[in-house]
Structures are given as C-alpha cells and as structure tokens.
Enzyme design. Structure first.
Site, mmCIF file in Angstrom:
data_model
loop_
_atom_site.group_PDB
_atom_site.id
_atom_site.type_symbol
_atom_site.label_atom_id
_atom_site.label_comp_id
_atom_site.label_asym_id
_atom_site.label_seq_id
_atom_site.Cartn_x
_atom_site.Cartn_y
_atom_site.Cartn_z
ATOM 1 N N CYS A 47 3.270 8.357 1.156
ATOM 2 C CA CYS A 47 3.773 7.398 2.145
ATOM 3 C C CYS A 47 3.858 6.050 1.420
ATOM 4 O O CYS A 47 2.862 5.568 0.885
ATOM 5 C CB CYS A 47 2.784 7.344 3.309
ATOM 6 S SG CYS A 47 3.128 6.055 4.496
ATOM 7 N N SER A 61 10.991 5.058 15.105
ATOM 8 C CA SER A 61 9.784 4.679 15.838
ATOM 9 C C SER A 61 10.193 4.345 17.267
ATOM 10 O O SER A 61 10.705 3.258 17.531
ATOM 11 C CB SER A 61 9.126 3.472 15.176
ATOM 12 O OG SER A 61 8.599 3.870 13.938
ATOM 13 N N LEU A 62 9.979 5.304 18.149
ATOM 14 C CA LEU A 62 10.469 5.123 19.525
ATOM 15 C C LEU A 62 9.357 4.521 20.406
ATOM 16 O O LEU A 62 9.516 3.451 20.948
ATOM 17 C CB LEU A 62 10.931 6.485 20.063
ATOM 18 C CG LEU A 62 11.745 6.437 21.338
ATOM 19 C CD1 LEU A 62 13.081 5.750 21.122
ATOM 20 C CD2 LEU A 62 11.966 7.851 21.885
ATOM 21 N N CYS A 114 5.402 -5.479 15.488
ATOM 22 C CA CYS A 114 5.172 -4.523 16.576
ATOM 23 C C CYS A 114 3.709 -4.676 16.982
ATOM 24 O O CYS A 114 2.835 -4.801 16.111
ATOM 25 C CB CYS A 114 5.459 -3.090 16.112
ATOM 26 S SG CYS A 114 7.165 -2.869 15.570
ATOM 27 N N CYS A 162 5.740 -7.690 6.811
ATOM 28 C CA CYS A 162 6.797 -7.213 7.715
ATOM 29 C C CYS A 162 7.164 -8.345 8.657
ATOM 30 O O CYS A 162 6.306 -9.138 9.045
ATOM 31 C CB CYS A 162 6.295 -6.008 8.512
ATOM 32 S SG CYS A 162 7.590 -5.195 9.477
ATOM 33 N N ASN A 188 -4.139 5.031 15.410
ATOM 34 C CA ASN A 188 -5.221 4.684 14.501
ATOM 35 C C ASN A 188 -5.617 3.243 14.825
ATOM 36 O O ASN A 188 -4.828 2.320 14.626
ATOM 37 C CB ASN A 188 -4.695 4.805 13.066
ATOM 38 C CG ASN A 188 -5.819 5.051 12.086
ATOM 39 O OD1 ASN A 188 -6.985 4.781 12.361
ATOM 40 N ND2 ASN A 188 -5.459 5.557 10.927
ATOM 41 N N CYS A 245 -1.105 2.263 9.082
ATOM 42 C CA CYS A 245 -0.102 1.300 8.650
ATOM 43 C C CYS A 245 -0.664 -0.116 8.424
ATOM 44 O O CYS A 245 -1.078 -0.784 9.359
ATOM 45 C CB CYS A 245 0.958 1.272 9.740
ATOM 46 S SG CYS A 245 2.402 0.365 9.346
ATOM 47 N N GLY A 252 6.313 -2.523 6.009
ATOM 48 C CA GLY A 252 7.672 -3.048 6.020
ATOM 49 C C GLY A 252 8.671 -2.207 6.786
ATOM 50 O O GLY A 252 8.376 -1.105 7.235
ATOM 51 N N GLU A 253 9.855 -2.780 6.965
ATOM 52 C CA GLU A 253 10.932 -2.103 7.679
ATOM 53 C C GLU A 253 12.032 -1.737 6.660
ATOM 54 O O GLU A 253 12.753 -2.619 6.171
ATOM 55 C CB GLU A 253 11.482 -3.034 8.780
ATOM 56 C CG GLU A 253 12.768 -2.579 9.418
ATOM 57 C CD GLU A 253 12.809 -1.106 9.865
ATOM 58 O OE1 GLU A 253 11.834 -0.624 10.463
ATOM 59 O OE2 GLU A 253 13.814 -0.437 9.582
ATOM 60 N N CYS A 290 0.776 -2.459 15.448
ATOM 61 C CA CYS A 290 0.793 -2.169 14.012
ATOM 62 C C CYS A 290 0.099 -3.278 13.219
ATOM 63 O O CYS A 290 0.350 -4.465 13.441
ATOM 64 C CB CYS A 290 2.241 -2.020 13.547
ATOM 65 S SG CYS A 290 2.394 -1.777 11.769
ATOM 66 N N SER A 324 11.637 5.981 7.789
ATOM 67 C CA SER A 324 11.261 5.660 9.167
ATOM 68 C C SER A 324 11.669 4.227 9.496
ATOM 69 O O SER A 324 11.389 3.299 8.732
ATOM 70 C CB SER A 324 9.740 5.815 9.314
ATOM 71 O OG SER A 324 9.328 5.398 10.590
ATOM 72 N N GLU A 369 0.808 -1.215 0.000
ATOM 73 C CA GLU A 369 0.000 0.000 0.000
ATOM 74 C C GLU A 369 0.842 1.265 0.000
ATOM 75 O O GLU A 369 1.980 1.276 0.452
ATOM 76 C CB GLU A 369 -0.921 0.000 1.206
ATOM 77 C CG GLU A 369 -0.141 -0.030 2.492
ATOM 78 C CD GLU A 369 -1.017 -0.100 3.724
ATOM 79 O OE1 GLU A 369 -2.078 -0.723 3.639
ATOM 80 O OE2 GLU A 369 -0.632 0.470 4.746
HETATM 81 N N1 SAH Z 1 8.888 -0.119 10.023
HETATM 82 C C1 SAH Z 1 9.018 1.311 9.970
HETATM 83 C C2 SAH Z 1 8.094 2.008 9.002
HETATM 84 C C3 SAH Z 1 6.644 1.600 8.972
HETATM 85 S S1 SAH Z 1 5.586 2.140 10.252
HETATM 86 C C4 SAH Z 1 8.879 1.898 11.353
HETATM 87 O O1 SAH Z 1 8.434 1.193 12.248
HETATM 88 O O2 SAH Z 1 9.237 3.048 11.553
HETATM 89 C C5 SAH Z 1 5.500 3.888 10.158
HETATM 90 C C6 SAH Z 1 5.025 4.533 11.468
HETATM 91 O O3 SAH Z 1 3.637 4.261 11.715
HETATM 92 C C7 SAH Z 1 5.786 4.001 12.649
HETATM 93 O O4 SAH Z 1 6.178 5.013 13.517
HETATM 94 C C8 SAH Z 1 4.766 3.084 13.280
HETATM 95 O O5 SAH Z 1 5.061 2.860 14.596
HETATM 96 C C9 SAH Z 1 3.481 3.855 13.069
HETATM 97 N N2 SAH Z 1 2.251 3.070 13.230
HETATM 98 C C10 SAH Z 1 2.088 1.758 13.055
HETATM 99 N N3 SAH Z 1 0.823 1.384 13.307
HETATM 100 C C11 SAH Z 1 0.161 2.497 13.653
HETATM 101 C C12 SAH Z 1 -1.193 2.781 14.028
HETATM 102 N N4 SAH Z 1 -2.095 1.826 14.088
HETATM 103 N N5 SAH Z 1 -1.523 4.060 14.321
HETATM 104 C C13 SAH Z 1 -0.608 5.050 14.254
HETATM 105 N N6 SAH Z 1 0.671 4.844 13.894
HETATM 106 C C14 SAH Z 1 1.061 3.587 13.610
#
Ligand code: SAH
Length: 347
Positions: free
Chosen positions: A107, A220-221, A118, A114, A296, A339, A165-166, A121, A197, A94
C-alpha cells in the site's frame, strides 16, 4: 548561472533518447540508463558500468535523481509491515506491506500529506506538503518488493494506491509510476494487480477512462447519501454522488472494469439499515463490488468502529440484494498502519 537540473525520472524514454542524440551520442544509451534507474534502481550515474565517462559526465551535467530512503519500519503482530520513507526534504510518507494468505500487497502513498481532510482519516490532519514525483512513488514499491523478496521469498503480488494522499490530484505522476511498475524496463507487473483508490474526482475518472487505463479503480464512497457524504468528505460538495455515478458509468462503458466501492463502517454514523439500503440502491446503478472496511481508530477521532452486530446486519443486507461484498478487517493497528497514522507522529 547554474542551469536547473531536471529529475531524470520525470522525463520519458523518448526525451532521453532525444537528449543523447542532441549531445551527439547514440540513442540506445537511453535504454541502458532506463534499465539502471528503473529495473535496478541504481540512482548514481557513476555506477552505470556500461556507460563511458563522457556519457556519465554529460548526464550529471544536465540531470539529477530525486529519491526516497527508508527511515524506519515496524512489524505488526499480525505480520503487517509499516514503512516510513523520507523524502529529500526530510518530510515523511508511508507505505505498508500486507501479507495475507497467498498475497503480498504493498500500500503506497501518492502525496506527502493530503489536501482533502476527510473527517475520519488521519492523513487529512496533515497539510499537503507536495505531490510525489513518479520516481518517489516507484521507490516505495521497489523497497517494499525488496523486503518481500528477502523476508517472504517472493515478490509483491498486488499494489494499492491507498496510502497518504489523493492519487487523482497527482494523477499524471501516478500514471507514470504505474507505467514503470508495469513496464519491462521496470517491474513488469500486470495492471490487473494494481488498484488506485480515489475520493472520486469525477473529471479525472472520465479522463483516465478516455485514456483506456487497465488498472483497477476503487472509490472511497463511505455513504450513499449526499448529506452524510458531504459531512464525511468535503469533496462531495463539488463532486457529488450523481456526478460520481455519471463518471463511473462512463468509466465502465469505456474500460469494462467494475469499480470497487470502499465503505468504512462508522458506528451510528453510516451503518444503519437505511444506510445499507441506500448503498444497495447506489450499487444497482452500475456494475461494482463493495469492500466494507473496519474503521481503524485515529487519535482524537470522534468516530468508533461499528459493532459486530451492526457489521453483520449490514453485510447480510447487501448479500441478500446480490451485491458482491467483502469485509476487510483493519490490519497493523499496533504499528499505526491506518491511513496516515504513523507519519502523523513524525511530520
Ligand atoms: N485518497 C484516497 C486514497 C487514500 S485513503 C482515497 O480516499 O481513496 C485509502 C482508503 O483508506 C480510503 O478508502 C479511506 O477512506 C480509508 N481510510 C482512511 N482512514 C481510515 C481509517 N482510519 N480506518 C479505515 N480506513 C480508513
């Protein structure tokens, strides 16, 4: 036996020049092909009208071109456009177009699925299918840009690698795609407009620092406590906050680029005063910016977004401590633009 053909968008311009020389053609032919496949995204050798039949036949004999297509797109009530792209294997990735004030941000995805899972996500629920190749990543930008020009009358202003993905588990192809997005052979965009990211693969952060990359880095902290971060993100068990910080100090030293910390606010999980204080402490250790992100809601998720009150308190505490902070509201919820959400329904 048939030889296996290489995807022409996986090789370099230099390699294509060498190929033409080896086949007794002029090396400048490579630059012509390059303009076709990157700038114009003409992915059919027969349509490269400034090449002769013998060049075209030679290319066809040795190369193939992997590409993606737009399967469908959905327009959200807030203007966000969600694209579903289909790979040749029929798997779906996507991309999203986010119009916001004077910006048009794409984006995009770097992997189909992935491997990181996490907990908050949606993409994490889809197993990794495979890495996208440079052309497949580039195609998403190309298509979203084409849509932007057609419907908003201007090209993309920003690109974020925040889809599925990462990126740093596919960093070579991600770097190649950025090379073409920024190259005069491709879209000639500025590096400053691109953000990658990552969950924080520390080895790669150091590596790209050594390579002197010029794009923006987002981390992504989501928590500045190792215990909590390990619960939210498996990656923290092998790349913990100390090693992350260490790699970011190294990155800043080499590039002078301030990383952005992304922090999704999850109600009752990482949004307390204590959580904010820990984040401030972490932020003070190296120049940075913070993006607080509204959660979200993902189907079957145990998490909820933070209340308005908790969000405001969190922002105020950061601001009081002179941390550069922005709050990002969730966009495109009605078309599942968080995401991984839409592709989740299809794959
Ligand atoms: N793997 C990478 C890039 C993809 S996620 C990463 O983790 O950075 C991009 C961003 O969207 C990340 O900061 C992730 O934590 C956030 N994200 C994932 N799921 C989400 C959700 N349901 N609502 C809001 N942000 C989300």
């Amino acid at each position: 036996m048939n030889e296996i053909k290489l995807d022409i968008r996986e090789i370099s311009l230099g390699q294509l020049k060498d190929f033409f020389i080896e086949k007794s053609h002029k090396s400048f032919r490579a630059a012509q092909v390059w303009e076709w496949i990157w700038k114009h995204r003409v992915l059919n050798f027969d349509k490269m009208t400034n090449l002769s039949l013998k060049h075209i036949q030679c290319l066809k004999k040795h190369y193939t071109i992997k590409k993606i297509n737009i399967l469908e797109f959905h327009i959200s009530s807030d203007g966000t456009v969600k694209f579903l792209f289909e790979l040749e294997s029929k798997k779906v990735v996507e991309g999203v177009l986010i119009p916001q004030r004077n910006r048009l941000t794409a984006c995009i995805s770097s992997q189909a699925g992935c491997s990181l899972a996490c907990t908050f996500c949606a993409t994490g629920q889809i197993k990794l299918h495979r890495n996208l190749n440079p052309g497949e990543i580039y195609d998403q930008v190309f298509f979203i840009n084409q849509y932007a020009v057609k419907h908003f009358k201007k090209p993309l202003t920003n690109i974020v690698y925040m889809g599925m993905g990462e990126p740093f588990l596919n960093y070579k192809n991600v770097l190649k795609s950025i090379h073409y997005i920024t190259s005069s052979f491709g879209m000639a965009m500025s590096y400053k407009r691109i953000t990658v990211s990552t969950v924080g693969i520390t080895k790669i952060i150091k590596k790209i620092a050594d390579e002197g990359v010029k794009f923006n880095l987002a981390i992504s902290l989501h928590s500045a406590s190792n215990t909590l971060r390990s619960k939210l993100m498996d990656i923290n068990k092998t790349n913990d906050l100390d090693s992350l910080l260490n790699s970011l100090i190294y990155f800043y030293d080499k590039t002078r680029i301030k990383p952005t910390y992304e922090y999704v606010l999850l109600s009752g999980v990482n949004d307390s005063e204590q959580d904010a204080k820990l984040l401030v402490k972490f932020c003070k250790k190296n120049p940075c910016k913070v993006n607080l992100i509204e959660y979200n809601k993902v189907a079957n998720s145990i998490y909820e977004k933070s209340t308005n009150l908790a969000t405001i308190k969190f922002i105020k505490l950061l601001e009081k401590n002179n941390i550069l902070v922005k709050f990002r509201r969730s966009r495109g919820a009605d078309v599942n633009a968080a995401c991984g959400q839409l592709a989740n329904k299809i794959n």
